[in-house]
Design a protein around this motif. Structure first.
Motif, PDB file in Angstrom:
ATOM      1  N   HIS A  33       5.133 -12.487  -8.369  1.00 48.85           N
ATOM      2  CA  HIS A  33       4.991 -12.403  -9.820  1.00 48.85           C
ATOM      3  C   HIS A  33       4.070 -11.216 -10.103  1.00 48.85           C
ATOM      4  N   ALA A  34       4.062 -10.771 -11.367  1.00 51.23           N
ATOM      5  CA  ALA A  34       3.430  -9.482 -11.672  1.00 51.23           C
ATOM      6  C   ALA A  34       2.065  -9.584 -12.324  1.00 51.23           C
ATOM      7  N   ASP A  35       1.632 -10.786 -12.718  1.00 51.03           N
ATOM      8  CA  ASP A  35       0.464 -10.874 -13.601  1.00 51.03           C
ATOM      9  C   ASP A  35      -0.812 -10.306 -12.986  1.00 51.03           C
ATOM     10  N   ASN A  36      -1.266 -10.851 -11.870  1.00 48.05           N
ATOM     11  CA  ASN A  36      -2.513 -10.386 -11.268  1.00 48.05           C
ATOM     12  C   ASN A  36      -2.433  -8.956 -10.754  1.00 48.05           C
ATOM     13  N   VAL A  37      -1.383  -8.670  -9.994  1.00 47.37           N
ATOM     14  CA  VAL A  37      -1.349  -7.379  -9.310  1.00 47.37           C
ATOM     15  C   VAL A  37      -1.162  -6.219 -10.272  1.00 47.37           C
ATOM     16  N   SER A  38      -0.438  -6.438 -11.380  1.00 47.15           N
ATOM     17  CA  SER A  38      -0.280  -5.363 -12.363  1.00 47.15           C
ATOM     18  C   SER A  38      -1.608  -5.046 -13.028  1.00 47.15           C
ATOM     19  N   ALA A  39      -2.389  -6.079 -13.352  1.00 45.92           N
ATOM     20  CA  ALA A  39      -3.698  -5.849 -13.951  1.00 45.92           C
ATOM     21  C   ALA A  39      -4.650  -5.198 -12.955  1.00 45.92           C
TER      22      ALA A  39
ATOM     23  N   LEU B 263       0.706  -1.474   6.131  1.00 48.22           N
ATOM     24  CA  LEU B 263       1.800  -1.272   7.089  1.00 48.22           C
ATOM     25  C   LEU B 263       3.165  -1.533   6.452  1.00 48.22           C
ATOM     26  N   LYS B 264       3.251  -2.560   5.612  1.00 47.79           N
ATOM     27  CA  LYS B 264       4.534  -2.871   4.967  1.00 47.79           C
ATOM     28  C   LYS B 264       4.946  -1.781   3.988  1.00 47.79           C
ATOM     29  N   VAL B 265       3.986  -1.269   3.229  1.00 48.11           N
ATOM     30  CA  VAL B 265       4.317  -0.224   2.256  1.00 48.11           C
ATOM     31  C   VAL B 265       4.722   1.042   2.978  1.00 48.11           C
TER      32      VAL B 265
ATOM     33  N   SER C  53      -6.427 -12.247  -3.728  1.00 46.83           N
ATOM     34  CA  SER C  53      -5.296 -11.814  -2.894  1.00 46.83           C
ATOM     35  C   SER C  53      -4.563 -10.639  -3.532  1.00 46.83           C
ATOM     36  N   ALA C  54      -4.394 -10.662  -4.840  1.00 42.39           N
ATOM     37  CA  ALA C  54      -3.749  -9.537  -5.523  1.00 42.39           C
ATOM     38  C   ALA C  54      -4.595  -8.280  -5.404  1.00 42.39           C
ATOM     39  N   THR C  55      -5.915  -8.448  -5.431  1.00 42.16           N
ATOM     40  CA  THR C  55      -6.814  -7.310  -5.271  1.00 42.16           C
ATOM     41  C   THR C  55      -6.646  -6.695  -3.886  1.00 42.16           C
ATOM     42  N   ALA C  56      -6.517  -7.541  -2.874  1.00 45.71           N
ATOM     43  CA  ALA C  56      -6.299  -7.045  -1.512  1.00 45.71           C
ATOM     44  C   ALA C  56      -4.971  -6.303  -1.409  1.00 45.71           C
ATOM     45  N   ILE C  57      -3.932  -6.843  -2.030  1.00 46.64           N
ATOM     46  CA  ILE C  57      -2.625  -6.183  -2.008  1.00 46.64           C
ATOM     47  C   ILE C  57      -2.682  -4.847  -2.743  1.00 46.64           C
ATOM     48  N   ALA C  58      -3.334  -4.825  -3.901  1.00 47.13           N
ATOM     49  CA  ALA C  58      -3.470  -3.576  -4.653  1.00 47.13           C
ATOM     50  C   ALA C  58      -4.207  -2.531  -3.823  1.00 47.13           C
ATOM     51  N   ALA C  59      -5.282  -2.949  -3.138  1.00 48.96           N
ATOM     52  CA  ALA C  59      -6.018  -2.021  -2.282  1.00 48.96           C
ATOM     53  C   ALA C  59      -5.129  -1.491  -1.167  1.00 48.96           C
ATOM     54  N   GLY C  60      -4.345  -2.373  -0.550  1.00 48.24           N
ATOM     55  CA  GLY C  60      -3.446  -1.954   0.525  1.00 48.24           C
ATOM     56  C   GLY C  60      -2.407  -0.955   0.061  1.00 48.24           C
ATOM     57  N   ILE C  61      -1.877  -1.165  -1.140  1.00 48.18           N
ATOM     58  CA  ILE C  61      -0.892  -0.228  -1.684  1.00 48.18           C
ATOM     59  C   ILE C  61      -1.525   1.143  -1.897  1.00 48.18           C
ATOM     60  N   GLU C  62      -2.719   1.164  -2.449  1.00 50.45           N
ATOM     61  CA  GLU C  62      -3.406   2.439  -2.692  1.00 50.45           C
ATOM     62  C   GLU C  62      -3.738   3.144  -1.373  1.00 50.45           C
ATOM     63  N   ILE C  63      -4.163   2.391  -0.378  1.00 45.66           N
ATOM     64  CA  ILE C  63      -4.483   2.991   0.916  1.00 45.66           C
ATOM     65  C   ILE C  63      -3.226   3.560   1.567  1.00 45.66           C
ATOM     66  N   ALA C  64      -2.131   2.805   1.531  1.00 46.33           N
ATOM     67  CA  ALA C  64      -0.874   3.300   2.096  1.00 46.33           C
ATOM     68  C   ALA C  64      -0.400   4.559   1.378  1.00 46.33           C
TER      69      ALA C  64
ATOM     70  N   THR D  83       4.250   6.412  -8.133  1.00 38.47           N
ATOM     71  CA  THR D  83       3.870   6.299  -9.535  1.00 38.47           C
ATOM     72  C   THR D  83       3.195   4.949  -9.764  1.00 38.47           C
ATOM     73  N   PRO D  84       2.435   4.795 -10.856  1.00 38.61           N
ATOM     74  CA  PRO D  84       1.833   3.495 -11.135  1.00 38.61           C
ATOM     75  C   PRO D  84       2.851   2.358 -11.191  1.00 38.61           C
ATOM     76  N   MET D  85       4.002   2.602 -11.799  1.00 39.87           N
ATOM     77  CA  MET D  85       4.998   1.531 -11.898  1.00 39.87           C
ATOM     78  C   MET D  85       5.627   1.222 -10.545  1.00 39.87           C
ATOM     79  N   GLU D  86       5.771   2.216  -9.689  1.00 39.54           N
ATOM     80  CA  GLU D  86       6.263   1.934  -8.333  1.00 39.54           C
ATOM     81  C   GLU D  86       5.274   1.054  -7.585  1.00 39.54           C
ATOM     82  N   LYS D  87       3.995   1.335  -7.746  1.00 40.73           N
ATOM     83  CA  LYS D  87       2.973   0.500  -7.109  1.00 40.73           C
ATOM     84  C   LYS D  87       3.033  -0.927  -7.636  1.00 40.73           C
ATOM     85  N   VAL D  88       3.169  -1.076  -8.955  1.00 43.30           N
ATOM     86  CA  VAL D  88       3.227  -2.412  -9.554  1.00 43.30           C
ATOM     87  C   VAL D  88       4.450  -3.174  -9.066  1.00 43.30           C
ATOM     88  N   LYS D  89       5.568  -2.485  -8.944  1.00 43.78           N
ATOM     89  CA  LYS D  89       6.792  -3.154  -8.495  1.00 43.78           C
ATOM     90  C   LYS D  89       6.650  -3.636  -7.055  1.00 43.78           C
ATOM     91  N   ILE D  90       6.066  -2.803  -6.205  1.00 45.29           N
ATOM     92  CA  ILE D  90       5.841  -3.210  -4.819  1.00 45.29           C
ATOM     93  C   ILE D  90       4.906  -4.415  -4.765  1.00 45.29           C
TER      94      ILE D  90
END
Length: 297
Positions: free
Chosen positions: A131-137, A67-69, A97-108, A117-124
């Motif tokens: 921080h970027a460590d978990n969610v970027s990976a 919903l946020k994305v 938690s980062a895995t859940a956020i990554a899934a939410g971004i992909e679903i949105a 783009t991949p970098m737009e997803k990582v930035k969000i």
């Protein structure tokens, strides 16, 4: 806006690798799969009991991220039901938690037709995590080495690290907030310089697949391990035993409470079995890096 049946698969992650605090992440071949289908209301169901305590409606982290994305781009998405199967231990320092956020971004991205783009997803994701460590990976796979501040993010991405890993998972979870509360507010300049040097050498070694050097450097952390290791039964004994049986190096996985051990590819099962036999408090997971990040299926 899309209404369709599809699935998102996202890998677990381990972060920091010692001195790469809040900047280095590694995707692991343990996965969360989210099946998405139209529904009259937002609902989330989890296979198994481990995730049963999590919210199962619109207040779930995956749904909140969707919903946020979508709102970020002035889009609306119709309600869907999510069915989640996860191999990732919850609250054990493996990026759940980062895995859940990554899934939410992909679903949105899929439901709202955002074509991010991949970098737009990582930035969000980094903005949401702080921080970027978990969610970027989780989004990109492999190893990610990130510099994230404000609106700026730069990442070095190493897709296929040539190594294996053993994760020692304790029975009890640990809240990230509790673990972060153990860290000091500041470090002496000389200490920070040593920590920065260890992180730099480790990152360069990882880029060259020199995991012997990377393993040595991951044990030189001064940013968080000294303040957290007392939470881990037999921490120093495990480090010594891991070295004796051929591991590259050992450190805390993320904020804990699991332990990450870098090993030679193909040695994961042997080392996991030997450490479990000697330290039965922990469950040993023999894993490989995941070269793929979040993917649609």
């Amino acid at each position: 806006m899309t209404e369709a049946n599809f699935s998102v698969v996202v890998p677990a992650t381990t972060a920091n690798l010692g001195p790469g605090f809040d900047s280095i992440g590694l995707a692991l071949a343990l996965y969360m799969t989210v099946d998405v289908e139209p529904s009259e209301a937002w609902s989330v169901s989890y296979d198994g009991d481990e995730y049963g305590s999590l919210p199962n409606g619109a207040d779930n982290l995956i749904v909140q991220t969707v919903l946020k994305v979508a709102a970020r781009y002035d889009k609306k998405v119709s309600t869907h039901g999510l069915r989640v199967h996860s191999d990732i231990p919850l609250g054990k320092g493996l990026g759940s938690s980062a895995t859940a956020i990554a899934a939410g971004i992909e679903i949105a991205d899929q439901l709202a037709g955002l074509d991010l783009t991949p970098m737009e997803k990582v930035k969000i994701g980094s903005e949401m995590e702080g921080h970027a460590d978990n969610v970027s990976a989780a989004l990109l796979g492999g190893v990610t080495i990130s510099y994230y501040v404000g609106d700026s993010i730069d990442i070095v991405h190493i897709r296929k690290p040539e190594m294996g890993a053993v994760i020692l998972v304790p029975p009890a979870a640990l809240r990230t907030e509790e673990s972060r509360g153990l860290l000091p507010g500041q470090l002496l300049h000389a200490e920070a310089t040593l920590g920065s040097a260890a992180s730099s050498v480790m990152a360069a070694a990882i880029a060259r697949d020199d995991w012997a050097t990377a393993g040595k450097m991951m044990e030189q952390d001064i940013f968080h391990e000294p303040y957290r290791k007392h939470l881990f039964p037999d921490f120093e004994e495990i480090r010594l035993a891991a070295k004796e049986i051929g591991a590259y190096g050992m450190t805390i996985s993320g904020a804990g409470p699991s332990i990450f051990i870098a090993v030679k590819s193909g040695e994961e099962a042997r080392i996991a079995d030997q450490l479990m036999e000697k330290f039965p408090y922990y469950k040993g997971l023999a894993v490989q890096p995941s070269s793929d990040g979040a993917v649609l299926k």
